[in-house]
Design an enzyme around this catalytic site. Sequence first.
Site, PDB file in Angstrom:
ATOM      1  N   TRP A 133      -4.126 -21.301  18.943  1.00  0.00           N
ATOM      2  CA  TRP A 133      -3.506 -22.179  19.887  1.00  0.00           C
ATOM      3  C   TRP A 133      -4.203 -21.769  21.400  1.00  0.00           C
ATOM      4  CZ3 TRP A 133       0.573 -25.773  20.310  1.00  0.00           C
ATOM      5  CH2 TRP A 133       1.155 -25.784  21.524  1.00  0.00           C
ATOM      6  N   ASN A 142      -3.523 -12.492  18.630  1.00  0.00           N
ATOM      7  CA  ASN A 142      -2.324 -13.390  18.997  1.00  0.00           C
ATOM      8  C   ASN A 142      -1.953 -12.677  20.609  1.00  0.00           C
ATOM      9  OD1 ASN A 142      -2.534 -14.681  16.819  1.00  0.00           O
ATOM     10  ND2 ASN A 142      -0.484 -14.403  16.090  1.00  0.00           N
ATOM     11  N   GLY A 143      -1.657 -13.515  21.364  1.00  0.00           N
ATOM     12  CA  GLY A 143      -1.200 -13.263  22.582  1.00  0.00           C
ATOM     13  C   GLY A 143      -2.227 -13.230  23.719  1.00  0.00           C
ATOM     14  N   GLU A 190      20.778 -31.166  24.356  1.00  0.00           N
ATOM     15  CA  GLU A 190      20.246 -31.031  23.180  1.00  0.00           C
ATOM     16  C   GLU A 190      19.544 -32.138  22.276  1.00  0.00           C
ATOM     17  OE1 GLU A 190      18.580 -28.561  21.805  1.00  0.00           O
ATOM     18  OE2 GLU A 190      18.203 -29.023  19.723  1.00  0.00           O
ATOM     19  N   LYS A 194      15.693 -33.177  21.557  1.00  0.00           N
ATOM     20  CA  LYS A 194      15.261 -33.572  20.426  1.00  0.00           C
ATOM     21  C   LYS A 194      14.330 -34.850  20.575  1.00  0.00           C
ATOM     22  CE  LYS A 194      15.432 -30.659  18.526  1.00  0.00           C
ATOM     23  NZ  LYS A 194      15.939 -29.370  18.727  1.00  0.00           N
ATOM     24  N   GLU A 247      11.178 -34.285  22.456  1.00  0.00           N
ATOM     25  CA  GLU A 247      10.095 -33.577  21.705  1.00  0.00           C
ATOM     26  C   GLU A 247       9.564 -34.269  20.274  1.00  0.00           C
ATOM     27  OE1 GLU A 247      11.021 -29.028  20.823  1.00  0.00           O
ATOM     28  OE2 GLU A 247      12.642 -29.935  20.210  1.00  0.00           O
ATOM     29  N   LYS A 284       5.701 -23.629  17.233  1.00  0.00           N
ATOM     30  CA  LYS A 284       7.122 -23.157  16.660  1.00  0.00           C
ATOM     31  C   LYS A 284       7.580 -21.915  17.303  1.00  0.00           C
ATOM     32  CE  LYS A 284      10.694 -23.373  14.128  1.00  0.00           C
ATOM     33  NZ  LYS A 284      11.613 -24.343  14.411  1.00  0.00           N
TER      34      LYS A 284
HETATM   35  O1  M6R Z   1      12.500 -19.165  18.485  1.00  0.00           O
HETATM   36  P1  M6R Z   1      13.396 -19.511  19.581  1.00  0.00           P
HETATM   37  O2  M6R Z   1      14.776 -20.216  19.237  1.00  0.00           O
HETATM   38  O3  M6R Z   1      13.532 -18.448  20.569  1.00  0.00           O
HETATM   39  O4  M6R Z   1      12.657 -20.612  20.355  1.00  0.00           O
HETATM   40  C1  M6R Z   1      13.116 -21.236  21.575  1.00  0.00           C
HETATM   41  C2  M6R Z   1      12.568 -22.743  21.835  1.00  0.00           C
HETATM   42  O5  M6R Z   1      11.132 -22.401  22.091  1.00  0.00           O
HETATM   43  C3  M6R Z   1      12.764 -23.597  20.777  1.00  0.00           C
HETATM   44  O6  M6R Z   1      14.018 -23.804  20.445  1.00  0.00           O
HETATM   45  C4  M6R Z   1      12.231 -25.056  21.180  1.00  0.00           C
HETATM   46  O7  M6R Z   1      12.728 -25.612  22.425  1.00  0.00           O
HETATM   47  C5  M6R Z   1      12.244 -25.960  20.027  1.00  0.00           C
HETATM   48  N1  M6R Z   1      10.970 -26.680  20.201  1.00  0.00           N
HETATM   49  C6  M6R Z   1      13.280 -26.985  19.952  1.00  0.00           C
HETATM   50  O8  M6R Z   1      13.262 -28.176  19.035  1.00  0.00           O
END
Ligand code: M6R
Length: 605
Positions: free
Chosen positions: A75, A101-102, A482, A486, A489, A600
């Site tokens: 990424w 990674n990082g 939320e 959704k 996104e 993710k």
């Molecule tokens: O793995 P996490 O719950 O810590 O992730 C946090 C956010 O990056 C995550 O919820 C993000 O907003 C998602 N794409 C929501 O659908």
Amino acid sequence: MCGIVGYIGKRDVAPLLLEGLQRLEYRGYDSAGVVITSPKAAGLKMVKAKGRVRELEARVPKRFTGTTGIAHTRWATHGAPSDENAHPHMSGDEKVAVVHNGIIDNATELRAKLEADGTVFLSETDTEVLVHLIARSEADTLEERVRQALKHVEGTYGIAVLHADFNDRIVVARNGSPVVLGIGEKEMFVASDVAALVAHTRQVVTLDDGEMATIKADDFRTYTTEGSTTTATPTTVEWEAESYDMGGHDTYMHKEISEQPEAVDRVLRGRIDDRFSTVHLGGLNLDAREARGIRRVKILGCGTSYHAGQIGAQMIEELARIPADAEPASEFRYRDPVVDPDTLYVAVSQSGETYDVLAAVQELKRKGARVLGVVNVVGSAIARETDGGVYVHAGPEVCVVSTKCFTNTVVAFGLLALHLGRIRDLSVADGKRIIEGLRKLPAQITEILKTEDEIKALAEQYTDAKSMLFIGRVRGYPVAREASLKLKEVSYIHAEAYPASELKHGPLALIEPAMPTVAIVPDDDLLEKNRAALEEIKARSGKILAVAHQIQEKADHTIVVPKNEDELDPILMGIPLQLFAYHTALALGRDIDKPRNLAKSVTVE
Ligand code: M6R
């Protein structure tokens, strides 16, 4: 985010690594690569490609055989997505290969120094400095070469290193970016995510920050970056390989929305105590006396987890009467917060690896705070850094867009709120009422899911919208937030959430026929206030979609959801809007499981 997978054993490694990379695709990436060798081979063989794993696969030559290898999905952070910037990166003599990674924070300085010494760089990445640092070391062992290189590096890493002169091993290291070892029969795996391993083994060892490991086909050892040996205790991954399959659905998002009745059943299972109208949360590590001493609760998370935390804070205030609020972890860690010994801090994360949340937890712990985790991935970094917590047991969530994990996290907060309430002032009768409400949830979610066709038809009527407003009041506001996240996104339609009570203070200016509003209208003490907001919107010719417990006259459309206890209603009211976002995105032909620009788990800053 980037993904790592590696293998050492007797099997043909290339197909194995490509399959592992496919299992990591859900994390989001823009290029991929693989490097292999074998004990008998003279050197390393590498293939990389910008784009998807299938493009990498198409480039793999026929005679690309070996029994040891590391692979990566990248990424882009430093340098655009390209073949050159894809990992692995190799030294000029093609002896050292690294996947990473990082982010290496001091990569620019290190690069300048190395270039001044004559090192030629082939990519724009921060990772390549590590390759050259390892290649320059003349230490006797690969472990020592990696250790020496890491001493120069500031930042975060999960790395796997292959060396042509030490091809009986893979050396890995972790600092802020997950690394998991998978133990097989005379074979070993490494990955950044158990998803890449579970098809082969469920025995895993998760490295801690500052830890390294050497894996060989029949052996592994772990030690710190300072060289002292550490004890690695293997654990068994609960999730089956099949949990990562699509299970007959067209997308993971659809599968995960549909799984919610069973997922909620799992988070409740074994935790309800009818005798005392409370719940038992085994991993909390907080005794009743300590729990009674809490003066505030501060919940920290990002994105969807932050929204779940907002609903959680509301539940804790209502049921336990402890002042509670939620804040984005990404903001909290940068504002030099006052850390209060009487506050219970709760870190929320599906992945348990979100860097902003992890960094906030580490800062809190440094300052002596008590931090609990509400986490989905067992054994993840946040789960291990926290003093105790509640696992949300949603099962693996593969779609970048979080759905079932949101719901389960909110239910987990319901359990925590009930627990805290019952050791304080919450009555037996109220405890019983909430337990009954929690028990009804799986069946009520099933009822909502049955209305999918109706929601799909509705969603198709809103696909022309350029922008949408989401409103809710008190319990309904985080639901609106939320739902708006959704929609944006997954469909890329701009959406904005506002407290319904704030309409008159600005957003009413936006209302016109082309700006639809989604309103959360529960049958609670604020029903009339919410109805007044609908009137205000209608008076300005705004189109309204209400999510409510009964048909709303002023709305153009109402999605009716089953009523639960007032405190638990937010759990149900978000679910039809997950389907709404899904069907809007489907109608617009979006890449549902991998929305553009998103990953993710966000394991970098
Ligand atoms: O793995 P996490 O719950 O810590 O992730 C946090 C956010 O990056 C995550 O919820 C993000 O907003 C998602 N794409 C929501 O659908």
